[in-house]
Scaffold this motif. Structure first.
Motif, PDB file in Angstrom:
ATOM      1  N   GLU A 180      16.834   3.433 -13.102  1.00 33.74           N
ATOM      2  CA  GLU A 180      17.413   4.555 -12.719  1.00 33.74           C
ATOM      3  C   GLU A 180      17.282   5.201 -11.213  1.00 33.74           C
ATOM      4  O   GLU A 180      17.039   6.265 -11.057  1.00 33.74           O
ATOM      5  CB  GLU A 180      16.968   5.523 -13.758  1.00 33.74           C
ATOM      6  CG  GLU A 180      17.424   5.265 -15.089  1.00 33.74           C
ATOM      7  CD  GLU A 180      18.777   5.143 -15.395  1.00 33.74           C
ATOM      8  OE1 GLU A 180      19.776   5.979 -14.733  1.00 33.74           O
ATOM      9  OE2 GLU A 180      19.242   4.329 -16.220  1.00 33.74           O
ATOM     10  N   GLY A 181      17.263   4.223 -10.640  1.00 31.40           N
ATOM     11  CA  GLY A 181      17.118   4.839  -8.971  1.00 31.40           C
ATOM     12  C   GLY A 181      15.712   4.639  -8.523  1.00 31.40           C
ATOM     13  O   GLY A 181      15.347   4.742  -7.347  1.00 31.40           O
ATOM     14  N   MET A 182      14.617   4.593  -9.376  1.00 28.88           N
ATOM     15  CA  MET A 182      13.359   4.803  -8.953  1.00 28.88           C
ATOM     16  C   MET A 182      12.941   3.056  -8.843  1.00 28.88           C
ATOM     17  O   MET A 182      12.794   2.426  -9.927  1.00 28.88           O
ATOM     18  CB  MET A 182      12.613   5.428  -9.995  1.00 28.88           C
ATOM     19  CG  MET A 182      11.001   5.572  -9.618  1.00 28.88           C
ATOM     20  SD  MET A 182      10.665   6.294  -8.115  1.00 28.88           S
ATOM     21  CE  MET A 182      11.180   7.841  -8.259  1.00 28.88           C
ATOM     22  N   ARG A 183      12.487   2.817  -7.919  1.00 26.27           N
ATOM     23  CA  ARG A 183      12.039   1.351  -7.542  1.00 26.27           C
ATOM     24  C   ARG A 183      10.448   1.535  -7.740  1.00 26.27           C
ATOM     25  O   ARG A 183       9.974   1.964  -7.612  1.00 26.27           O
ATOM     26  CB  ARG A 183      12.215   0.881  -6.193  1.00 26.27           C
ATOM     27  CG  ARG A 183      13.615   0.122  -5.817  1.00 26.27           C
ATOM     28  CD  ARG A 183      14.584   1.343  -6.053  1.00 26.27           C
ATOM     29  NE  ARG A 183      15.678   0.709  -5.283  1.00 26.27           N
ATOM     30  CZ  ARG A 183      17.192   1.509  -5.231  1.00 26.27           C
ATOM     31  NH1 ARG A 183      16.916   2.814  -5.636  1.00 26.27           N
ATOM     32  NH2 ARG A 183      18.151   0.991  -4.873  1.00 26.27           N
ATOM     33  N   ILE A 208       0.965  -1.286  -0.159  1.00 23.14           N
ATOM     34  CA  ILE A 208       0.008  -0.104  -0.125  1.00 23.14           C
ATOM     35  C   ILE A 208       0.888   1.428  -0.001  1.00 23.14           C
ATOM     36  O   ILE A 208       1.599   1.324   0.890  1.00 23.14           O
ATOM     37  CB  ILE A 208      -0.809   0.217   1.205  1.00 23.14           C
ATOM     38  CG1 ILE A 208      -1.863  -1.204   1.452  1.00 23.14           C
ATOM     39  CG2 ILE A 208      -1.773   1.044   1.204  1.00 23.14           C
ATOM     40  CD1 ILE A 208      -2.517  -1.386   2.448  1.00 23.14           C
ATOM     41  N   GLN A 209       0.650   2.068  -0.977  1.00 21.89           N
ATOM     42  CA  GLN A 209       1.375   3.486  -1.107  1.00 21.89           C
ATOM     43  C   GLN A 209       0.408   4.649  -0.819  1.00 21.89           C
ATOM     44  O   GLN A 209      -0.827   4.661  -1.263  1.00 21.89           O
ATOM     45  CB  GLN A 209       1.984   3.454  -2.277  1.00 21.89           C
ATOM     46  CG  GLN A 209       2.747   4.721  -2.534  1.00 21.89           C
ATOM     47  CD  GLN A 209       3.326   5.197  -3.693  1.00 21.89           C
ATOM     48  OE1 GLN A 209       2.787   5.096  -4.854  1.00 21.89           O
ATOM     49  NE2 GLN A 209       4.875   5.411  -3.839  1.00 21.89           N
ATOM     50  N   ARG A 210       0.733   5.603   0.164  1.00 16.36           N
ATOM     51  CA  ARG A 210      -0.265   6.631   0.470  1.00 16.36           C
ATOM     52  C   ARG A 210       0.821   7.979  -0.079  1.00 16.36           C
ATOM     53  O   ARG A 210       1.965   8.148   0.494  1.00 16.36           O
ATOM     54  CB  ARG A 210      -0.339   6.665   1.879  1.00 16.36           C
ATOM     55  CG  ARG A 210      -1.472   5.507   2.357  1.00 16.36           C
ATOM     56  CD  ARG A 210      -1.621   5.792   3.731  1.00 16.36           C
ATOM     57  NE  ARG A 210      -2.942   4.678   4.060  1.00 16.36           N
ATOM     58  CZ  ARG A 210      -2.387   3.372   4.596  1.00 16.36           C
ATOM     59  NH1 ARG A 210      -1.185   3.019   4.613  1.00 16.36           N
ATOM     60  NH2 ARG A 210      -3.329   2.569   4.798  1.00 16.36           N
ATOM     61  N   ARG A 254       5.628   3.402  -7.030  1.00 13.19           N
ATOM     62  CA  ARG A 254       7.085   3.909  -7.095  1.00 13.19           C
ATOM     63  C   ARG A 254       7.533   4.401  -5.727  1.00 13.19           C
ATOM     64  O   ARG A 254       6.853   4.978  -4.993  1.00 13.19           O
ATOM     65  CB  ARG A 254       7.209   4.959  -8.142  1.00 13.19           C
ATOM     66  CG  ARG A 254       6.757   4.463  -9.674  1.00 13.19           C
ATOM     67  CD  ARG A 254       6.746   5.551 -10.696  1.00 13.19           C
ATOM     68  NE  ARG A 254       6.494   5.171 -11.920  1.00 13.19           N
ATOM     69  CZ  ARG A 254       5.165   5.006 -12.642  1.00 13.19           C
ATOM     70  NH1 ARG A 254       4.248   5.525 -11.729  1.00 13.19           N
ATOM     71  NH2 ARG A 254       5.290   4.475 -13.673  1.00 13.19           N
ATOM     72  N   PHE A 255       8.727   4.202  -5.755  1.00 12.13           N
ATOM     73  CA  PHE A 255       9.461   4.760  -4.362  1.00 12.13           C
ATOM     74  C   PHE A 255      10.952   4.947  -4.756  1.00 12.13           C
ATOM     75  O   PHE A 255      11.319   4.067  -5.614  1.00 12.13           O
ATOM     76  CB  PHE A 255       9.047   3.961  -2.854  1.00 12.13           C
ATOM     77  CG  PHE A 255       9.687   2.614  -3.301  1.00 12.13           C
ATOM     78  CD1 PHE A 255      10.772   2.242  -2.923  1.00 12.13           C
ATOM     79  CD2 PHE A 255       8.721   1.556  -3.755  1.00 12.13           C
ATOM     80  CE1 PHE A 255      11.326   0.767  -3.074  1.00 12.13           C
ATOM     81  CE2 PHE A 255       8.998   0.123  -3.733  1.00 12.13           C
ATOM     82  CZ  PHE A 255      10.257  -0.410  -3.369  1.00 12.13           C
TER      83      PHE A 255
END
Length: 473
Positions: free
Chosen positions: A417-420, A395-397, A430-431
Motif C-alpha cells: 500500500e505504498g509503504m516499502r 541502514i535506516q536512521r 520501512r520507507f
C-alpha cells in the motif's frame, strides 16, 4: 479545530469575550454533526460488511444485501490498479470486474482460496496485462462524464469550504466593526480566508488536468502481449513492443497546476496520454513491463531533491562515500511549510484578540504544544531521516533510532500500500514514496538482497491453503 481558534470575538458592549467559551460552543454546534455522521456510517459498515469464501464459491456484502457467485462463474483473477489507486486483487465474473479490498481480515487466506478453486492459463496473482503468456487485451480511454462529475464535486467542495471561512469570519463582523473598526473586522475575515488558500491551490491542481478528458474523448489505447495501439478517431498507430523507440514522462500545465504526460515514440509515429486517462497507473505499469530497456527514460536522481544529486552521497559530492536517500525533497518541504502556516493561526489570532485571551483557551493550551511537538518531530525527520546503502548493509536512521539489516539477512522486500518494507527475521526497515530517488533505492535493494525469497516489488504473499476460508471486515 484550528479554524475556530483564531476568531476575534468582541461583545456589543465593547468588552472582549472569552475565546475559550466561543470555541467550546463552536465545536458543539458546528462540528459535531460533521464528525459524528461519518463515524456512524463507518461503524455500521464495519459491523455489517463481510466477505466469505466456502466450498461452493464466494459471497460478500457491503451496505446492502449479499452477492454470491459460484467458483465456476469466476473466469479470471488478477491484480489491477483502479484509477489512481494501488495494486488491488480482483475477480472477473460475467465480464465484470469485482475488486477485493485489502482491508478484509484474513486477506491472504481469501486470495489463496480463489487461487486454489479458479483455473486460469497463468495461475497466480499477477498484474493484468503483464502476466506470463498474457492472453487478454486491455483498453484505456478518457471518460468525460466521470471527469465532469469530479469537476463539479471539487467546485462544490471549494464553495462549501470558502463559505465556511467567510461565515466564520463575518460571524462577528458587525460587533468587531463597532468596537475596533472596519480594519480589524476585515483582518478577522482575512485570517479565516488564509485557510482557504491551500484548499484553493489543491482543488485547482485537481481540476486543471480534467479538461484533457474532453479534448481527448476520442482517444483510446489498447495493449496486449504483442504490442500497443493508439487511435484518436482520425489516425491510428499500431506498434510491436520492440518497435518503441522511447518512453518518456513529462508535464503539462503551469506552476502549481502541473500534471503528468507520458509520450511514446515508435517507428510508426508518436502519441501521448495524460494522467486523466482511465486507469492511468495501470496503463503505465503495463507499458513499463513490456517496453524495451533501450527505450526507457533514464531517471534523474537529483530531480526535485533539495541540495541536488550531491546530497544523495554521504560525502556531499557525486561518487563520494555511500549512497544515502533522504526526505529533503520539494514535496515534503511544501507540506512542512503548510503545517507551519496552520501553527501560526494562534499568533495571528493573538494579534487581534490579545495573546492573554487566546492562551486562556483550554483547547489552545492543550493542542498547540502538542502540534508544536509534532511539527518539530516532522522538521527533525525532514532533515535527519534517511536510508543509507552500504556494501554490507541497509541502514535506516529516524526518530526511533538506527536500524541495520545486513544484506545476507534480508528475507524479503515488498511494496505494501505504498509503504516499502525490507524484512529480516528480526527487523523491518520501512520507507515511503516521498523519499529522494525512490527508484534508485529500490534498484539497489533488488540488486543486493540476493537471499530474498521474492524478486521484485509488489508481490502478494501466499496465505493459508485450507479448504474452507471465511474472511470478514
Amino acid at each position: 479545530m484550528a479554524l475556530s481558534r483564531c476568531s476575534p470575538m468582541i461583545s456589543s458592549e465593547g468588552r472582549t469575550r472569552s475565546t475559550a467559551s466561543i470555541l467550546s460552543l463552536s465545536y458543539a454546534q458546528e462540528y459535531s454533526g460533521i464528525f459524528l455522521t461519518p463515524a456512524a456510517v463507518l461503524a455500521y459498515y464495519t459491523l455489517h460488511a463481510r466477505f466469505e469464501a466456502t466450498h461452493a464459491g464466494l459471497r460478500w456484502r457491503h451496505f446492502g444485501r449479499w452477492t454470491s457467485v459460484r467458483w465456476e462463474e469466476i473466469t479470471d483473477y488478477y491484480l489491477t490498479i483502479p484509477d489512481q489507486h494501488r495494486e488491488t486483487p480482483a475477480i472477473q465474473v460475467s465480464g465484470r470486474r469485482h475488486i477485493i479490498s485489502r482491508g478484509w481480515t484474513r486477506h491472504a487466506a481469501l486470495l489463496s482460496a480463489i487461487e486454489q478453486h479458479v483455473s486460469t492459463p497463468a495461475p497466480g496473482w499477477e498484474l493484468l496485462g503483464c502476466r506470463p503468456g498474457e492472453w487478454s487485451i486491455q483498453e484505456f480511454f478518457y471518460d468525460p462524464a466521470r471527469r465532469q462529475r469530479r469537476i463539479v464535486g471539487c467546485g462544490v467542495s471549494w464553495i462549501f469550504v470558502t463559505g465556511c471561512c467567510l461565515a466564520m469570519g463575518f460571524r462577528h463582523f458587525t460587533q468587531t466593526t463597532q468596537t475596533l473598526g472596519v480594519g480589524w473586522a476585515l483582518a478577522q475575515v482575512g485570517l479565516f480566508l488564509l485557510y482557504d488558500i491551500p484548499i484553493t491551490l489543491i482543488i485547482t491542481a485537481v481540476i486543471a488536468p480534467e479538461k484533457e478528458a474532453f479534448s481527448r474523448r476520442r482517444h483510446t489505447i489498447t495493449t496486449s502481449a504483442v504490442g500497443i495501439r493508439f487511435s484518436d478517431g482520425q489516425r491510428a498507430i499500431e506498434a510491436a513492443w520492440s518497435d518503441i523507440l522511447a518512453y518518456e514522462e513529462g508535464v503539462l500545465g503551469k506552476r502549481f497546476v502541473e500534471y503528468s504526460r507520458n509520450c511514446i515514440k515508435t517507428k510508426q509515429g508518436d502519441f501521448d496520454f495524460t494522467v486523466v486517462i482511465h486507469d492511468q497507473r495501470h496503463l503505465c505499469r503495463i507499458i513499463d513491463h513490456w517496453v524495451p530497456d533501450t527505450a526507457r527514460e533514464k531517471p534523474i536522481p537529483g530531480e526535485g531533491v533539495i541540495g541536488g544529486e550531491g546530497s544523495l552521497w554521504t560525502g556531499g559530492q557525486i561518487g563520494e562515500g555511500e549512497r544515502v536517500y533522504h526526505y529533503r525533497v520539494s514535496a515534503t518541504r511544501g507540506l512542512l511549510l503548510v503545517y507551519a502556516l496552520f501553527l501560526l493561526a494562534p499568533v495571528l489570532s493573538g494579534l487581534v484578540n490579545g495573546f492573554g485571551d487566546v492562551w486562556r483557551d483550554k483547547t489552545i493550551r492543550i493542542i498547540e504544544p502538542l502540534e508544536c511537538i509534532s511539527f518539530l518531530g516532522c522538521a527533525w525527520a525532514y532533515f535527519h531521516t534517511s536510508v543509507t546503502v552500504t556494501d554490507n548493509a541497509l541502514i535506516q536512521r529516524s526518530l526511533l533510532g538506527t536500524i541495520v539489516i545486513p544484506w545476507q539477512d534480508v528475507v524479503s522486500y515488498k511494496n505494501e500500500e505504498g509503504m516499502r518494507q525490507v524484512i529480516s527475521r528480526s527487523k523491518h526497515i520501512r520507507f515511503s514514496a516521498p523519499i529522494a530517488d525512490l527508484e534508485g533505492l529500490q534498484t539497489e535493494i533488488e540488486r543486493r538482497a540476493v537471499n530474498s525469497e521474492n524478486k521484485g516489488w509488489g508481490k502478494i504473499s501466499r496465505g493459508y491453503q485450507g479448504e474452507n476460508h471465511v474472511t470478514h471486515n
